[in-house]
Design an enzyme around this catalytic site. Structure first.
Site, short mmCIF file in Angstrom:
data_model
loop_
_atom_site.label_atom_id
_atom_site.label_comp_id
_atom_site.label_asym_id
_atom_site.label_seq_id
_atom_site.Cartn_x
_atom_site.Cartn_y
_atom_site.Cartn_z
N ARG A 94 -5.52 0.03 -0.12
CA ARG A 94 -6.19 -1.27 -0.17
C ARG A 94 -7.71 -1.22 -0.07
NH1 ARG A 94 -2.11 -3.91 4.07
NH2 ARG A 94 -2.44 -1.80 4.81
N ARG A 140 -3.75 8.78 2.22
CA ARG A 140 -3.85 7.39 1.79
C ARG A 140 -5.06 7.15 0.89
NH1 ARG A 140 -1.12 3.27 5.01
NH2 ARG A 140 0.76 4.25 5.74
N ARG A 154 -2.30 -4.29 -7.24
CA ARG A 154 -1.42 -4.86 -6.22
C ARG A 154 -1.33 -6.39 -6.29
NH1 ARG A 154 1.00 -6.33 -2.94
NH2 ARG A 154 0.79 -5.72 -0.78
N TYR A 212 11.64 4.90 12.37
CA TYR A 212 11.73 3.63 11.63
C TYR A 212 13.18 3.17 11.49
CZ TYR A 212 6.80 3.59 10.30
OH TYR A 212 5.44 3.52 10.32
N ASP A 251 6.00 5.90 -0.79
CA ASP A 251 6.00 5.64 0.65
C ASP A 251 7.08 6.49 1.32
OD1 ASP A 251 4.67 3.51 2.58
OD2 ASP A 251 6.70 3.93 3.27
O1 CP3 Z 1 -1.83 9.00 0.54
C1 CP3 Z 1 -1.64 8.30 -0.50
O2 CP3 Z 1 -2.56 7.80 -1.15
C2 CP3 Z 1 -0.22 8.13 -1.01
C3 CP3 Z 1 0.37 6.92 -0.63
C4 CP3 Z 1 1.05 6.72 0.72
C5 CP3 Z 1 1.41 5.44 1.17
N1 CP3 Z 1 2.16 5.56 2.30
C6 CP3 Z 1 1.06 4.20 0.48
C7 CP3 Z 1 1.08 2.94 1.25
C8 CP3 Z 1 1.52 7.62 1.67
C9 CP3 Z 1 1.34 9.13 1.73
C10 CP3 Z 1 2.23 6.87 2.65
C11 CP3 Z 1 2.94 7.47 3.78
C12 CP3 Z 1 3.38 6.60 4.88
N2 CP3 Z 1 4.00 5.39 4.83
C13 CP3 Z 1 3.30 6.98 6.22
C14 CP3 Z 1 2.79 8.29 6.71
C15 CP3 Z 1 1.31 8.33 6.62
C16 CP3 Z 1 0.64 7.81 7.82
O3 CP3 Z 1 -0.28 7.01 7.63
O4 CP3 Z 1 0.98 8.27 8.90
C17 CP3 Z 1 3.84 5.93 6.99
C18 CP3 Z 1 3.95 5.89 8.50
C19 CP3 Z 1 4.29 4.94 6.10
C20 CP3 Z 1 4.99 3.67 6.42
C21 CP3 Z 1 4.12 2.56 6.03
N3 CP3 Z 1 3.98 2.13 4.72
C22 CP3 Z 1 3.23 1.81 6.83
C23 CP3 Z 1 3.08 1.96 8.33
C24 CP3 Z 1 2.54 0.95 5.98
C25 CP3 Z 1 1.40 0.04 6.34
C26 CP3 Z 1 1.77 -1.36 6.49
C27 CP3 Z 1 0.50 -2.20 6.34
O5 CP3 Z 1 0.67 -3.35 5.95
O6 CP3 Z 1 -0.59 -1.70 6.60
C28 CP3 Z 1 3.02 1.16 4.67
C29 CP3 Z 1 2.60 0.46 3.46
C30 CP3 Z 1 1.74 1.25 2.54
N4 CP3 Z 1 2.04 2.52 2.13
C31 CP3 Z 1 0.55 0.82 1.91
C32 CP3 Z 1 0.14 1.87 1.08
C33 CP3 Z 1 -1.04 1.89 0.15
C34 CP3 Z 1 -0.08 -0.54 2.04
C35 CP3 Z 1 0.75 -1.47 1.22
C36 CP3 Z 1 -0.02 -2.56 0.57
O7 CP3 Z 1 -0.53 -2.37 -0.57
O8 CP3 Z 1 -0.07 -3.67 1.13
#
Ligand code: CP3
Length: 370
Positions: A51, A47, A60, A173, A96
């Site tokens: 944010r 990640r 964003r 999910y 994602d």
């Molecule tokens: O690592 C990186 O920089 C690449 C980007 C990346 C994102 N999601 C961007 C993201 C990666 C590798 C993921 C994988 C992902 N997505 C996982 C596995 C990684 C982990 O943390 O275990 C999971 C479980 C998800 C599903 C998901 N997507 C969740 C649980 C969330 C968070 C929701 C929240 O509001 O916090 C997301 C959204 C997400 N994916 C964000 C980002 C930067 C936040 C979205 C935003 O900008 O508001």
């Protein structure tokens, strides 16, 4: 094996190195994946684009998360900016794990505050029958376009990672319809109708193999499978309901492309994760790096495993924690430094940059003798 020659990507006429002598193949990160000697320990952070970073928040502010994922030029920009700003040894494509479930017929939404929501979760054998097989991976072309753009913009010796969710985490999910604490719906389907469960996991796995290989084709040098929530399973359930599927996905990735197999809460599953496969196993911070690596076996590389909350501590503590992990890696080949899970949104970016510097500097010093 990594094939010889140069691949040509039609309209963009983008050339991606695919031989075994170029700067990508010989980058510190790729060498570590293959457990070759390296001048310092490579580091990237799960990640790393997100944010916590001002540049990301600015992009964003103009569009939703899903829109950002589906706009290749911006997804590529966010990918490259994060890698350059932090000075890490690999970039990871901005996307994602849940994007792949849309072409399976699931309605996905990222709601503010609640995280991902699936409006038509799969709860029964009938629902499983209605899941769509991914015949044409072209439905995810925006991801491949982002990879091509990011690859073209990145330094020629900086590897780009593709990624996907592992079958279990995706299934969690798909069945729960969002985040979960106890995975009651998921495990109920697994226990009550193992035929439907395995049918769903097989369908998801077939889609994942196509998806990961298309990412490699578009220009990713390595791929990571995120099994973020697999730690909810007992070892016996993992073996019976999950391992064969994850193994199929890993075996299905084009030979020569390193696969990082990551999960959290896996202290009781490490031997099984290893059995499922992966060139690199990602550890979370609840297990000591030296003990985890010993259990996995030193013939496999490891990634990890700093507590993401260490990035909130003062610099002395952060440095000491990083030193501890490098000491536990003991100068062995095949350690990629990372957190034990993703960077938290409130993390101070200066601390992340300081960590990257510290890992490079300390690991280089400890190799002076070699
Ligand atoms: O690592 C990186 O920089 C690449 C980007 C990346 C994102 N999601 C961007 C993201 C990666 C590798 C993921 C994988 C992902 N997505 C996982 C596995 C990684 C982990 O943390 O275990 C999971 C479980 C998800 C599903 C998901 N997507 C969740 C649980 C969330 C968070 C929701 C929240 O509001 O916090 C997301 C959204 C997400 N994916 C964000 C980002 C930067 C936040 C979205 C935003 O900008 O508001």
């Amino acid at each position: 094996m990594i094939s010889e020659g140069i691949q040509n990507f039609g309209v963009l006429n983008l050339k991606v190195e695919s031989n075994s002598t170029g700067p990508l193949h010989n980058s510190v990160f790729m060498r570590a994946c293959r457990r070759e000697t390296v001048p310092y320990t490579p580091i990237w952070l799960m990640r790393q684009a997100g944010r916590y970073m001002q540049e990301y928040r600015e992009v964003r502010a103009r569009l939703s998360f899903l829109e950002l994922c589906k706009t290749p030029s911006l997804a590529a920009e966010v990918t490259v900016t994060a890698a350059e700003r932090l000075g890490v040894d690999a970039a990871i494509i901005f996307a994602d794990i849940l994007l792949i479930i849309e072409p399976m017929g699931l309605q996905l939404e990222f709601s503010k505050g609640d995280g991902p929501l699936i409006h038509n979760p799969v709860r029964s054998a009938t629902d499983v029958k209605h899941l769509r097989e991914i015949e044409d991976i072209g439905a995810l072309d925006f991801v491949f376009a982002a990879i091509r753009e990011a690859r073209a913009a990145l330094r020629s010796d900086l590897p780009l990672l593709g990624f996907a969710g592992a079958p279990f985490t995706l299934a969690s999910y798909i069945v729960e319809g969002g985040a979960s604490k106890n995975y009651i719906h998921t495990k109920s389907l697994m226990y009550n109708d193992s035929g439907a469960w395995h049918a769903m996991m097989s369908l998801v796995s077939r889609g994942l193999i196509k998806y990961l290989n298309a990412q490699v084709e578009a220009g990713a040098q390595a791929v990571q499978l995120f099994d973020s929530w697999v730690g909810t399973l007992s070892p016996d359930d993992y073996r019976e309901y999950v391992l064969p599927h994850t193994r199929n996905v890993i075996r299905g990735v084009r030979a020569g492309t390193p696969v990082i197999h990551f999960g959290t809460g896996t202290s009781s599953l490490l031997e099984l994760l290893r059995e499922a496969g992966g060139d690199v196993i990602g550890l979370d911070w609840r297990v000591r790096l030296d003990e985890g690596w010993k259990r996995i076996g030193h013939d496999t590389a490891v990634m990890g495993n700093l507590d993401p909350v260490a990035l909130f501590a003062n610099r002395e503590h952060l440095r000491a924690q990083a030193r501890l992990l490098l000491d536990q890696a003991g100068g062995r080949t095949g350690h990629i430094f990372n957190l034990g899970h993703g960077i938290l949104p409130e993390t101070p970016v200066e601390n992340v940059i300081a960590l990257v510097h510290a890992v490079h500097e300390m690991s280089q010093e400890s190799r002076v003798w070699s």
